[in-house]
Structures are given as C-alpha cells and as structure tokens.
Design an enzyme around this catalytic site. Structure first.
Site, mmCIF file in Angstrom:
data_model
loop_
_atom_site.group_PDB
_atom_site.id
_atom_site.type_symbol
_atom_site.label_atom_id
_atom_site.label_comp_id
_atom_site.label_asym_id
_atom_site.label_seq_id
_atom_site.Cartn_x
_atom_site.Cartn_y
_atom_site.Cartn_z
ATOM 1 N N ARG A 96 0.710 -1.244 -0.046
ATOM 2 C CA ARG A 96 -0.117 0.031 -0.059
ATOM 3 C C ARG A 96 0.887 1.214 0.165
ATOM 4 O O ARG A 96 0.571 2.288 -0.692
ATOM 5 C CB ARG A 96 -0.920 -0.051 1.323
ATOM 6 C CG ARG A 96 -1.899 -1.216 0.959
ATOM 7 C CD ARG A 96 -2.804 -1.421 2.559
ATOM 8 N NE ARG A 96 -3.340 0.000 2.888
ATOM 9 C CZ ARG A 96 -3.970 -0.040 4.183
ATOM 10 N NH1 ARG A 96 -3.847 -1.019 4.848
ATOM 11 N NH2 ARG A 96 -4.638 1.152 4.396
ATOM 12 N N CYS A 125 -1.251 5.836 9.206
ATOM 13 C CA CYS A 125 -1.450 4.621 8.726
ATOM 14 C C CYS A 125 -2.621 4.739 7.791
ATOM 15 O O CYS A 125 -2.576 5.863 6.940
ATOM 16 C CB CYS A 125 -1.896 3.680 9.848
ATOM 17 S SG CYS A 125 -2.973 4.188 10.896
#
Length: 281
Positions: free
Chosen positions: A180, A239
């Site tokens: 990611r 995050c």
C-alpha cells in the site's frame, strides 16, 4: 509475570489476579477493517472478558467529520465515558479480538484525554481464550460516572502539521503494508489511492507483532534501524485511518521513543486530498 517489551502491557495472569479490583475497568476495544469481515459488536455480545464494557471507535468519534473514527472533542469523549461508567481515577485494561490491533488506539485515546493508568492486555482476547480463562455473554452496564477530559494536544497531529513536518525533515513513519505504501496494492477504502507522502518512512505494523503480541524489544530496535527510523528524534506515526499508527507508536515507546504523536486523519485524509503530494499513487 511475563517479561513484556512494554511497560503498558499486562499479562492475562495479571488481569486474572486484578479482575475484581474496584478501580479497574476492562474495555473490549475490538474493531475490524471491512476487509476482515468480522462484527466486533456481535463478537462482544457472544463472549467477552467478565465485566468488560465495549468501546467502539466508530461510535466514540468526531461525528461532524467525514473521516473514519477521528478523535471526538473532549466534551464528546467525556460524555461517552460517563455513559460507559468510566470515571476519574479509573485504571483501564484494554484488549481486542486480534491480539494487538485496535486496543492500542483505544489506549491512546484514553491517554490523549488525560487518563494515565491505561494498559493493554498482552495477546488480547485470543491469548486469554487460549489459556482457558472465563468469558461472559451479553452487555455489561456500569453505573454512570463523572469523567474529566484533559486534552493532550501534543499527542495528535493534523494535515497541516504533517505537511510542515515533512518539509522540516521530521520523521513521519507509515504503518501500512509496503504494498500500500509503494502503491502496488489498493487501499481497503473504495476510491482512495494507494501510495505515500513524499519523505515518509515505512514500518508495516505487521512486522512489529507476532501472534497478536508485540515482538521483543531487541527485534523492534532492529526493525526500526533497518527502516532508518531514529527513536531518539521526534516522530509522527500514520497509517490508513489512525489505528495501526498507534501499534507503531506503542512499539516506538517500547524502545524508548518519547516524542511521538499520531496523525489522526492519516492516509484517509492525505490520500483523498487533491492538494497533497503523493508518491507511488
């Protein structure tokens, strides 16, 4: 007691010995990503540690924000704690259903709003169950209690703070997976690009745990060193939506980092903003 890597962790044995302590409130802080296909509320009702109340980060949040589970205002947090029966002077023990995933976020929230004696169950509910310890069903209702929220603004960062920090060379460390982070795997939230903030470092939170427990301190130090992270310098953790960023913060704290804060909006905010710089997206 176990030789645990963090002073904020407590073993199932410790909890069993203190479960009846009058000032201890046990909190089920379980929360799951949509891709995990689990229902935290239903699982809580089906079986939780005796006496535990359920803390839902998608309920105790800033209801005026379109971003997921942003910190509520102090008065909103205090109101939620009153209804939960968590008052001034309480000691808190938080756990979750994955071992170490959402519990650090709840631990951090309590600390942001002024509680000091807040701990996390090492290994969470999976370890408690594996040791054959008791569970109870249904909802726990506690008597309402007065909670005084004292907001620690230094523990939280917003988009503008992070943009300035990156320009100044402050360490911004991303807890998402490397895929990611590099933009080779999609984000779990529809319509959100993957990639990362230019200049950010990457320490996937999955590297910091093993079987739902924080890795030994020596392992954590080696992981941070390999990623170019210096725990002695200020750090902002980030995050996807501010959950695993606190797993990262807990691990940093375990190796001696004292100047770390959390970007609450994280990639859900930065990635969706058309004006922010992105790499790998």
């Amino acid at each position: 007691m176990d030789n645990l890597p963090s002073t904020w962790l407590r073993s199932p044995e410790w909890l069993a010995d203190h479960l009846s302590a009058p000032d201890l409130v046990v909190v089920d802080g379980s929360w799951y990503l949509p891709t995990q296909h689990r229902d935290a509320q239903a699982e809580y009702l089906a079986g939780h540690i005796p006496g535990a109340v359920h803390f839902d980060i998608d309920t105790v949040k800033d209801t005026t924000s379109d971003l997921p589970h942003m910190l509520p205002r102090p008065e909103g947090f205090a109101s939620a704690m009153r209804k939960m029966g968590i008052g001034d002077g309480a000691s808190i023990l938080v756990y979750d259903g994955l071992g170490l995933f959402a519990a650090p976020r709840v631990w951090w929230m309590f600390r942001v709003f002024g509680l000091e004696r807040v701990f996390i169950l090492d290994g969470g509910l999976p370890r408690w169950k594996a040791e054959g310890r008791p569970l109870e069903e249904g909802r726990v209702e506690r008597r309402p209690a007065h909670f005084t929220a004292r907001f620690n603004s230094g523990a939280v960062r917003d988009l503008a703070d992070v943009a300035k920090a990156l320009q100044a060379g402050v360490q911004v460390v991303d807890a998402r997976s490397s895929e990611r982070f590099t933009g080779t795997a999609p984000e779990p939230r529809a319509g959100l690009p993957s990639g990362h903030m230019p200049g950010a470092l990457n320490v996937p939170s999955s590297m910091l745990t093993i079987e739902g427990r924080l890795k030994p301190k020596s392992d954590l130090m080696a992981i941070f060193a390999a990623a170019g992270v210096d725990p002695a310098r200020p750090i902002i953790t980030t995050c996807g939506s501010g959950v695993s960023a606190v797993v990262l913060g807990l691990a940093l704290d375990a190796v001696g980092a004292r100047e770390w804060s959390v970007y609450d909006g994280s990639w859900s905010e930065w990635g969706a903003d058309p004006h922010t710089a992105k790499t790998g997206a």
